[in-house]
Design a protein around this motif. Sequence first.
Motif, short mmCIF file in Angstrom:
data_model
loop_
_atom_site.label_atom_id
_atom_site.label_comp_id
_atom_site.label_asym_id
_atom_site.label_seq_id
_atom_site.Cartn_x
_atom_site.Cartn_y
_atom_site.Cartn_z
N UNK A 120 0.82 -1.22 0.00
CA UNK A 120 0.00 0.00 0.00
C UNK A 120 0.85 1.26 0.00
N UNK A 121 0.31 2.31 -0.65
CA UNK A 121 1.05 3.58 -0.77
C UNK A 121 0.32 4.75 -0.13
N UNK A 165 5.80 13.15 -12.01
CA UNK A 165 6.89 12.39 -11.36
C UNK A 165 8.24 12.56 -12.08
N UNK A 166 8.27 13.39 -13.11
CA UNK A 166 9.50 13.60 -13.91
C UNK A 166 10.04 12.26 -14.40
N UNK A 167 9.19 11.59 -15.18
CA UNK A 167 9.49 10.24 -15.69
C UNK A 167 10.82 10.23 -16.46
N UNK A 225 3.39 8.95 -4.37
CA UNK A 225 2.43 9.07 -3.27
C UNK A 225 1.71 10.42 -3.29
N UNK A 226 2.41 11.46 -3.76
CA UNK A 226 1.83 12.81 -3.74
C UNK A 226 0.98 13.08 -4.98
N UNK A 264 1.80 -5.00 2.88
CA UNK A 264 2.90 -4.13 3.35
C UNK A 264 2.46 -2.69 3.17
N UNK A 265 2.88 -1.84 4.08
CA UNK A 265 2.62 -0.42 3.90
C UNK A 265 3.95 0.26 3.64
N UNK A 266 4.14 0.68 2.39
CA UNK A 266 5.43 1.21 1.97
C UNK A 266 5.73 2.56 2.63
N UNK A 267 4.67 3.32 2.97
CA UNK A 267 4.88 4.64 3.56
C UNK A 267 5.30 4.49 5.02
#
Length: 290
Positions: A120-121, A165-167, A225-226, A264-267
Motif C-alpha cells: 500500500x502507498x 513524477x518527472x518520468x 504518493x503525492x 505491506x505499507x510502503x509509507x
Amino acid sequence: MKHFPESELIINQDGSAFHLHVRPEQLSDKIILVGDPGRVDLVASFFDTKECDISSREFHTITGTYKGKRITVVSHGIGTDNIDIVVNELDALANIDFETRNEKPEFRQLTMVRIGTSGGLQPHVPIGTFVISEKSIGFDGVLNFYAGRNEVCDLEFEKAFCDFVEWNSLWAAPYVIDADKELVEQIGKGEMVKGVTISANGFYGPQGRELRVPLADKNLNKKIEAFKYKDGHVITNYEMESSALAGLSKLMGHKAMTVCTIIANRVAHHANSNYKNSIKDLIEIVLDRI
Ligand code: R1P
C-alpha cells in the motif's frame, strides 16, 4: 479468417497450449488468476469437484466447480512477462481451433479475476485492505508492443503522471488502463477499496526499494504518493501484473480485473508476512461473486 502457423501458436503433442499445458476442453469461462502455484491448491480447496490438475513451470491449473459454477484457477508466476503468456494462451484456448489453427468464427468471452498481494502507498489502504485495481499504471511496457494500445489507454492520465513524477526517458513508457467496469461493480462491493495500482517491472528498484545498488531516482515513490489526478484519483498500491492483464484483456475483448490484499505499507515501512487468512477471505469472496 486468421490462421496461425506452428511457430506462432505452439501446440504440444497432447493438444495442449505450449506453456500452460491445458487443452481447450479443460478451460472454463470463469478464471481465477493467482501468482503463486501453491495458491492454486488453496483456491481449489473450496471447490466441490475437480476435473483436472496440471502443472508446468510456474503455471499450475485446476478446473473444478464451486457451488455448481465451473471455474478454472491458474497461477501466472511473477511479472507481466508471464501475464503476456498466460492471457495469450487462455485466449487461444478459447478462441482458436487447435485442430485447424484457425480463429473460431464465434468469439468466446472469458472473465478473469486476479487475486494477489500488494504493497500500500496511502494511509487509507492499511495492511489487510482489499484493493481493486480500478486503474493500473504499467511500468512494464508489455502493452506498448500491441496495436490499439493508444485506443484503450488513458493518454491524458499518462501525460499528467509522467510530468508530475518527472518520468526518466530511459524507462519504458508507462501505460494507464482501466479494469473492466462491469466486473469491478460485480466483485467490488462493501469492504473493497477501488484504487490506482502501479504494476512494476521488478520488486526492488522498480518499486523504489534500495538494497545495495542505489536507485536512479530516490524520490520517485514520494512523488508517486503525492500525485493526484484531476478527478481526485491517487495511487494506492504496487503489485506486478494488473496492467498487462487489464490491457491485454481489453484488446482481446475479455473481462478482467485485479484485487489484492495489502500485505505491506510502503509509507509506514510495515510488512505482514502472515497474510494467509486475509488471502483466504478474499478468495472466498471472489469465488462467491465471479
Ligand atoms: C511479488 O512478491 C509478487 O507478489 C505480488 C506481486 O504482484 C508479485 O507477483 O502478487 P502475488 O502475490 O499475486 O504474486
